[in-house]
Design an enzyme around this catalytic site. Structure first.
Site, mmCIF file in Angstrom:
data_model
loop_
_atom_site.group_PDB
_atom_site.id
_atom_site.type_symbol
_atom_site.label_atom_id
_atom_site.label_comp_id
_atom_site.label_asym_id
_atom_site.label_seq_id
_atom_site.Cartn_x
_atom_site.Cartn_y
_atom_site.Cartn_z
ATOM 1 C CG ASN A 129 -0.160 -0.106 2.513
ATOM 2 O OD1 ASN A 129 0.593 0.788 2.865
ATOM 3 N ND2 ASN A 129 -0.305 -1.223 3.218
ATOM 4 C CG ASP A 140 -7.052 -4.613 6.389
ATOM 5 O OD1 ASP A 140 -6.493 -4.557 7.502
ATOM 6 O OD2 ASP A 140 -7.585 -3.637 5.835
ATOM 7 C CE LYS A 157 -11.002 0.956 10.983
ATOM 8 N NZ LYS A 157 -10.186 1.530 9.931
ATOM 9 C CG PHE A 163 -2.335 5.962 13.231
ATOM 10 C CD1 PHE A 163 -1.505 5.622 14.283
ATOM 11 C CD2 PHE A 163 -2.292 7.268 12.751
ATOM 12 C CE1 PHE A 163 -0.648 6.552 14.842
ATOM 13 C CE2 PHE A 163 -1.438 8.205 13.290
ATOM 14 C CZ PHE A 163 -0.608 7.847 14.341
ATOM 15 C CE LYS A 212 -8.766 -2.525 14.170
ATOM 16 N NZ LYS A 212 -7.631 -2.712 13.266
ATOM 17 C CE LYS A 241 7.483 -13.291 -13.831
ATOM 18 N NZ LYS A 241 8.178 -12.875 -15.029
ATOM 19 C CG ASP A 263 -6.588 -5.978 14.188
ATOM 20 O OD1 ASP A 263 -5.834 -5.357 14.980
ATOM 21 O OD2 ASP A 263 -7.393 -5.415 13.436
ATOM 22 C CB ILE A 264 -0.732 -6.116 14.962
ATOM 23 C CG1 ILE A 264 -0.279 -6.922 13.734
ATOM 24 C CG2 ILE A 264 0.402 -5.974 15.978
ATOM 25 C CD1 ILE A 264 0.758 -6.227 12.873
HETATM 26 O O1 C5P Z 1 -8.967 -2.019 10.819
HETATM 27 P P1 C5P Z 1 -7.964 -1.118 10.192
HETATM 28 O O2 C5P Z 1 -6.909 -1.867 9.427
HETATM 29 O O3 C5P Z 1 -8.525 -0.002 9.377
HETATM 30 O O4 C5P Z 1 -7.275 -0.404 11.451
HETATM 31 C C1 C5P Z 1 -6.137 0.402 11.321
HETATM 32 C C2 C5P Z 1 -5.278 0.233 12.527
HETATM 33 O O5 C5P Z 1 -5.141 -1.139 12.828
HETATM 34 C C3 C5P Z 1 -3.857 0.770 12.328
HETATM 35 O O6 C5P Z 1 -3.395 1.285 13.555
HETATM 36 C C4 C5P Z 1 -3.088 -0.499 11.932
HETATM 37 O O7 C5P Z 1 -1.719 -0.417 12.315
HETATM 38 C C5 C5P Z 1 -3.797 -1.556 12.732
HETATM 39 N N1 C5P Z 1 -3.823 -2.881 12.123
HETATM 40 C C6 C5P Z 1 -3.227 -3.932 12.781
HETATM 41 N N2 C5P Z 1 -3.236 -5.184 12.249
HETATM 42 C C7 C5P Z 1 -3.842 -5.428 11.081
HETATM 43 C C8 C5P Z 1 -4.474 -4.380 10.400
HETATM 44 C C9 C5P Z 1 -4.447 -3.113 10.936
HETATM 45 O O8 C5P Z 1 -2.661 -3.726 13.869
HETATM 46 N N3 C5P Z 1 -3.818 -6.655 10.598
#
Ligand code: C5P
Length: 405
Positions: free
Chosen positions: A209, A278, A336, A322, A340, A288, A305-306
């Site tokens: 991205n 995501d 969020k 963020f 989260k 390849k 999701d970290i």
């Molecule tokens: O749900 P979304 O991806 O929009 O949320 C954004 C926030 O979640 C950012 O702080 C990003 O670093 C974190 N994030 C994460 N792990 C993921 C996707 C997003 O920690 N797999």
């Protein structure tokens, strides 16, 4: 800056001051903008240039009083006969004169004008009056003038002015900018994730991205300057990492997840500023992928999701996320924050002209449980310090500092 032909020299002055790590905000009179472009000074200072006294946006975000309080020192270069007269009488009819009147910090002026205007008793009386009020004069110098005449009135060279200012800033009266951090994070351990992730499709291709990593790196730098110990888990970016941060380089969302979750419990604060993918390809091909059919389908699977994982750890740090959104910023950010289980979320628009990915500037709308605050558009370094300040405010209220002292 006032309107004089020497205005072009102020560009070099701003550049030299920035090289010395000074933070510079440029304020220009209307006539200064006739000589040189505000855009040049915005680019050189890294801050928006202010020109209007009665501007709705500026009065809300950083009005003349705020500017006057913010500065450690005000340098008027070039200082015209007009501003010298206004300062000496305490007039306040534009932003430069008004903020000078509102300021309690030292004021320096570098006069620049035609030699006859400089020698005029009116100007000399005004100068004498300003000197009695401890306004410090730098120059003017003698020599050939833009109008072709010879005499006193040339603005001092930018290097000379810069040297005067840096000496003043390092004297006992005024603390140098870098030794006066706006906040103290001494004794705190901060874990920051930054940049994009790369999700491989095959040995040569990946999904990624537009994240540049600038916000996360600015947070790391701001936290270090304020005395924190910082670990930066970073996706692939082209930025220079702060030398004193512990740097952990990763590529994929899975690697970032492992690097962050393995250490998060040792930290007081976790800031997830990375743009984590995501979804990642369900299976990265060992060879390849060949071009064959007219259409092809990629099977993607959700990444972990970290932020949510860190927020659900038993001995969790203060967790900040963020949210980059193209629509319904507030709605998505609040969802969020709840979903989260974060302590705070910093939301910003993307895909619009105002900052965001890849840019040096941004504005943030920060939400927490029971409150929110808008951090106005500014460069990401300044924004990072403001966000860190907000985090500390909130932590002090929640009293979640784990490793004090
Ligand atoms: O749900 P979304 O991806 O929009 O949320 C954004 C926030 O979640 C950012 O702080 C990003 O670093 C974190 N994030 C994460 N792990 C993921 C996707 C997003 O920690 N797999």
């Amino acid at each position: 800056m006032c309107g004089g032909i020497a205005a072009y020299k102020a560009a070099e002055l701003v550049r030299l001051l920035r090289k010395q790590n000074a933070e510079v905000q440029v304020v220009m009179t209307e006539s200064a903008t006739q000589f040189v472009s505000a855009l040049t000074f915005q680019a050189l200072s890294g801050n928006p240039v202010q020109t209007q006294l009665l501007d709705e946006y500026e009065e809300q975000a950083m009005g003349h009083i705020h500017l006057a309080r913010w500065a450690d020192l005000i340098m008027i270069a070039p200082a015209t006969a007009n501003i010298i007269a206004k300062l000496s009488y305490g007039l306040a009819d534009d932003l430069v004169s008004t903020l000078s009147l509102a300021a309690t910090c030292p004021i320096y002026i570098a006069p620049a004008m035609n030699q006859a205007m400089w020698r005029n008793p009116a100007t000399q009386e005004n100068i004498a009056r300003l000197q009695q009020r401890a306004v410090t004069l730098i120059g003017p110098e003698q020599g050939e003038q833009a109008c072709g005449e010879m005499g006193f009135g040339r603005m001092s060279e930018p290097a000379t002015i810069c040297q005067h200012l840096m000496t003043a800033l390092s004297s006992e009266k005024i603390s140098p900018p870098e030794s006066k951090p706006p906040l103290s994070l001494l004794g705190l351990k901060i874990l920051i994730s930054a940049g994009p992730t790369r999700e491989p499709l095959d040995p040569v291709r990946y999904i990624t991205n537009r994240s540049s990593g600038k916000m996360g790196y600015a947070l790391a730098e701001g936290a270090l300057q304020a005395g924190a110990k910082v670990t930066l888990v970073t996706g692939p970016v082209v930025l220079q990492a702060p030398a004193t941060a512990q740097l952990i380089q990763v590529e994929t969302a899975e690697q970032m997840y492992l690097a962050v979750t393995a250490r998060a419990q040792d930290y007081d604060i976790y800031i997830g500023a990375a743009a984590v993918a995501d979804y990642s390809p369900a299976q990265a091909k060992a060879q390849k992928i060949k071009k064959q059919e007219q259409e092809t389908t990629l099977v993607l699977q959700k990444t972990k999701d970290i932020l949510a994982a860190v927020a659900s750890l038993p001995d969790r740090p203060f967790v900040v996320g963020f949210a980059a959104e193209t629509d319904d910023l507030e709605g998505y950010a609040k969802r969020k924050l709840q979903g989260k289980k974060l302590d705070m979320i910093a939301a910003n628009w993307v895909g619009k002209a105002q900052g965001g990915f890849e840019k040096d500037e941004n504005s943030l709308h920060v939400f927490w449980h029971g409150g929110d605050r808008v951090l106005a558009m500014t460069d990401k370094k300044q924004l990072a310090r403001q966000l860190l300040g907000l985090i500390i405010e909130r932590m002090n209220e929640k009293n979640t500092v784990k490793n004090p002292g």
